[in-house]
Design an enzyme around this catalytic site. Structure first.
Site, PDB file in Angstrom:
ATOM      1  N   SER A 125      82.229  29.423  49.647  1.00  0.00           N
ATOM      2  CA  SER A 125      82.345  29.565  51.105  1.00  0.00           C
ATOM      3  C   SER A 125      82.651  28.228  51.764  1.00  0.00           C
ATOM      4  O   SER A 125      82.215  27.176  51.278  1.00  0.00           O
ATOM      5  CB  SER A 125      81.017  30.103  51.634  1.00  0.00           C
ATOM      6  OG  SER A 125      80.903  29.869  53.006  1.00  0.00           O
ATOM      7  N   TYR A 182      72.213  29.706  52.737  1.00  0.00           N
ATOM      8  CA  TYR A 182      73.415  30.417  52.281  1.00  0.00           C
ATOM      9  C   TYR A 182      74.400  29.415  51.675  1.00  0.00           C
ATOM     10  O   TYR A 182      74.884  29.591  50.552  1.00  0.00           O
ATOM     11  CB  TYR A 182      74.056  31.171  53.450  1.00  0.00           C
ATOM     12  CG  TYR A 182      75.418  31.721  53.131  1.00  0.00           C
ATOM     13  CD1 TYR A 182      75.580  32.725  52.166  1.00  0.00           C
ATOM     14  CD2 TYR A 182      76.562  31.235  53.760  1.00  0.00           C
ATOM     15  CE1 TYR A 182      76.841  33.225  51.852  1.00  0.00           C
ATOM     16  CE2 TYR A 182      77.821  31.740  53.460  1.00  0.00           C
ATOM     17  CZ  TYR A 182      77.953  32.718  52.503  1.00  0.00           C
ATOM     18  OH  TYR A 182      79.190  33.206  52.191  1.00  0.00           O
TER      19      TYR A 182
HETATM   20  N1  LIG Z   1      83.751  37.423  54.923  1.00  0.00           N
HETATM   21  C1  LIG Z   1      83.772  36.102  55.028  1.00  0.00           C
HETATM   22  O1  LIG Z   1      84.201  35.541  56.048  1.00  0.00           O
HETATM   23  C2  LIG Z   1      83.282  35.238  53.903  1.00  0.00           C
HETATM   24  C3  LIG Z   1      83.371  33.841  54.063  1.00  0.00           C
HETATM   25  C4  LIG Z   1      82.931  33.026  53.032  1.00  0.00           C
HETATM   26  C5  LIG Z   1      82.450  33.575  51.861  1.00  0.00           C
HETATM   27  N2  LIG Z   1      82.363  34.942  51.734  1.00  0.00           N
HETATM   28  C6  LIG Z   1      81.843  35.465  50.472  1.00  0.00           C
HETATM   29  O2  LIG Z   1      82.742  36.447  49.978  1.00  0.00           O
HETATM   30  C7  LIG Z   1      82.040  37.460  49.279  1.00  0.00           C
HETATM   31  C8  LIG Z   1      82.363  38.827  49.851  1.00  0.00           C
HETATM   32  O3  LIG Z   1      81.996  38.831  51.221  1.00  0.00           O
HETATM   33  P1  LIG Z   1      82.213  40.065  52.179  1.00  0.00           P
HETATM   34  O4  LIG Z   1      82.589  39.539  53.506  1.00  0.00           O
HETATM   35  O5  LIG Z   1      83.046  41.087  51.513  1.00  0.00           O
HETATM   36  O6  LIG Z   1      80.686  40.569  52.287  1.00  0.00           O
HETATM   37  P2  LIG Z   1      80.077  42.054  52.190  1.00  0.00           P
HETATM   38  O7  LIG Z   1      78.639  41.905  52.562  1.00  0.00           O
HETATM   39  O8  LIG Z   1      80.903  43.010  52.968  1.00  0.00           O
HETATM   40  O9  LIG Z   1      80.207  42.391  50.656  1.00  0.00           O
HETATM   41  C9  LIG Z   1      79.260  42.012  49.695  1.00  0.00           C
HETATM   42  C10 LIG Z   1      78.895  43.233  48.883  1.00  0.00           C
HETATM   43  O10 LIG Z   1      77.971  42.824  47.875  1.00  0.00           O
HETATM   44  C11 LIG Z   1      76.971  43.803  47.739  1.00  0.00           C
HETATM   45  N3  LIG Z   1      75.758  43.152  47.251  1.00  0.00           N
HETATM   46  C12 LIG Z   1      74.978  42.241  47.879  1.00  0.00           C
HETATM   47  N4  LIG Z   1      73.935  41.914  47.112  1.00  0.00           N
HETATM   48  C13 LIG Z   1      74.061  42.627  45.959  1.00  0.00           C
HETATM   49  C14 LIG Z   1      73.292  42.717  44.777  1.00  0.00           C
HETATM   50  N5  LIG Z   1      72.151  42.033  44.639  1.00  0.00           N
HETATM   51  N6  LIG Z   1      73.723  43.544  43.791  1.00  0.00           N
HETATM   52  C15 LIG Z   1      74.868  44.258  43.926  1.00  0.00           C
HETATM   53  N7  LIG Z   1      75.624  44.220  45.037  1.00  0.00           N
HETATM   54  C16 LIG Z   1      75.228  43.409  46.039  1.00  0.00           C
HETATM   55  C17 LIG Z   1      76.758  44.369  49.137  1.00  0.00           C
HETATM   56  O11 LIG Z   1      76.226  45.669  49.110  1.00  0.00           O
HETATM   57  C18 LIG Z   1      78.179  44.315  49.710  1.00  0.00           C
HETATM   58  O12 LIG Z   1      78.824  45.566  49.571  1.00  0.00           O
HETATM   59  C19 LIG Z   1      80.566  37.069  49.376  1.00  0.00           C
HETATM   60  O13 LIG Z   1      80.228  36.363  48.214  1.00  0.00           O
HETATM   61  C20 LIG Z   1      80.515  36.175  50.582  1.00  0.00           C
HETATM   62  O14 LIG Z   1      79.427  35.285  50.519  1.00  0.00           O
HETATM   63  C21 LIG Z   1      82.783  35.771  52.724  1.00  0.00           C
END
Ligand SMILES: NC(=O)c1ccc[n+]([C@@H]2O[C@H](COP(=O)([O-])OP(=O)(O)OC[C@H]3O[C@@H](n4cnc5c(N)ncnc54)[C@H](O)[C@@H]3O)[C@@H](O)[C@H]2O)c1
Length: 335
Positions: free
Chosen positions: A127, A152
């Site tokens: 991130s 985080y």
């Molecule tokens: N969206 C953004 O702007 C952004 C920015 C930086 C980093 N990220 C990273 O990208 C990745 C995806 O993010 P996103 O926006 O799709 O988030 P999201 O929350 O929509 O997707 C994450 C998914 O992981 C699942 N999850 C969480 N904990 C879990 C566990 N213990 N076991 C199994 N499943 C689990 C959740 O149910 C969810 O469906 C993450 O790692 C997030 O930290 C996202």
């Protein structure tokens, strides 16, 4: 190819899974569909995936050591895209343990699964928040990132360190992608664009932190997906020029890489809201508030390495991306 993707009920994971299926890969989708935000949105994303040939849903917690080991053994994926995590900067202030379970215990289970099953390449989500207190812009993966401002961010930085040890000890090729504020259709209800859209359409005021002066390198989902898939195809290799005398943070003498994926074009929050107002055809009532704990004033990605190595630069402008989000939102929620 058979690819294990984690977080497939999530925003980015569901889009990545569709793209892999589109090109003929087989996808094993792992997600525990937790209730951090609206479960019905996660189920709706999943339903579109389970309806497709080549997709297998595995509903389990990545923090469950035995189950994850079993899943890796059973499906023996060639490559892994790890996107499941406890996301959100603000939530980590109140709920630190959720980040340790999903992001640290979960991550070691992924690394172990890759190590014991001969996975060719692990691509995982980091991130932009790892840049924490850094002020040199644009943010570069070659800069040191030792000053996270939230748990985080610390958990994501820890993932990069853990990945490096596995790349070094077991020659597991790993690539970490530092995502910069991703937005678009099927987006997350805990993120600004979704919250603003909902409230504006309901005629409610919106909270605008840092008085709208935040700058974010907002990145459109299709650009992210393209970057993830191209990176997955470009298996990490050692950097022959790496030296421990002047250690470069973004590469290694092990098969380990880090990339930023951002639009390389920071937009002020107030401008982002203005575009949203234009797309919705309504003005927002705004509560201007100070900066929140754990937040950073600006993010700006140097994406030159991504361009050089996989030939791709995210470039969807916010005017296009926000319109697509609003069209999806109106259609999905019938407003
Ligand atoms: N969206 C953004 O702007 C952004 C920015 C930086 C980093 N990220 C990273 O990208 C990745 C995806 O993010 P996103 O926006 O799709 O988030 P999201 O929350 O929509 O997707 C994450 C998914 O992981 C699942 N999850 C969480 N904990 C879990 C566990 N213990 N076991 C199994 N499943 C689990 C959740 O149910 C969810 O469906 C993450 O790692 C997030 O930290 C996202």
């Amino acid at each position: 190819m058979r690819i294990l993707v984690t977080g497939t009920a999530g925003f980015i994971g569901s889009h990545v899974a569709h793209q892999l299926l589109d090109r003929g890969d087989e996808v094993i989708g792992v997600d525990n569909v937790n209730d951090y935000y609206d479960v019905s949105l996660k189920e709706a994303r999943l339903a579109r995936l389970t309806a497709r040939d080549g997709f297998t849903e595995v509903r389990e917690d990545i923090a469950d050591r035995e189950k994850m080991a079993e899943t890796f053994r059973e499906f023996a994926p060639a490559r892994v895209v790890h996107l499941a995590a406890q996301a959100g900067v603000r939530y980590s202030i109140e709920n630190p343990h959720a980040y340790v379970d999903a992001n640290l215990v979960g991550f070691i289970n992924i690394l172990e699964g890759c190590r014991h099953n001969g996975v060719e390449h692990l691509v995982y989500a980091s991130s932009s928040s790892v840049y924490g207190g850094n002020e040199t812009m644009p943010f570069s993966v070659h800069d040191n990132v030792d000053h996270p401002l939230s748990l985080y961010a610390a958990s994501k930085k820890a993932n990069e360190l853990m990945a490096h040890t596995y790349s070094h000890l077991y020659r597991l090729p790993t690539t970490g992608l530092r995502f910069f504020t991703v937005y678009g259709p099927w987006g997350r209800p805990d993120m600004a664009l979704f919250i603003f859209t909902k409230r504006i359409l309901e005629g409610e005021p919106i909270d605008v932190f840092n008085h709208g002066h935040h700058k974010r390198d907002f990145t459109y989902i299709d650009d992210i997906v393209e970057g993830v898939v191209r990176t997955l195809d470009n298996v990490a290799t050692p950097n022959p020029e790496w030296t421990g005398v002047t250690p470069d943070s973004g590469t290694s003498n092990a098969p380990y890489r880090l990339y930023n994926i951002g639009s390389n074009n920071p937009v002020e929050l107030s401008r982002f809201i203005e575009v949203l107002e234009e797309c919705l055809g309504r003005k927002a009532e705004k509560n201007y508030l100070p900066m929140q704990p754990g937040d950073v004033p600006a993010t700006y990605a140097d994406v030159q390495d991504l361009i050089d190595d996989v030939g791709y630069r995210p470039e969807t402008p916010v005017e296009t991306g926000i319109k697509r989000f609003v069209d999806w939102y109106r259609n999905f929620y019938g407003v």
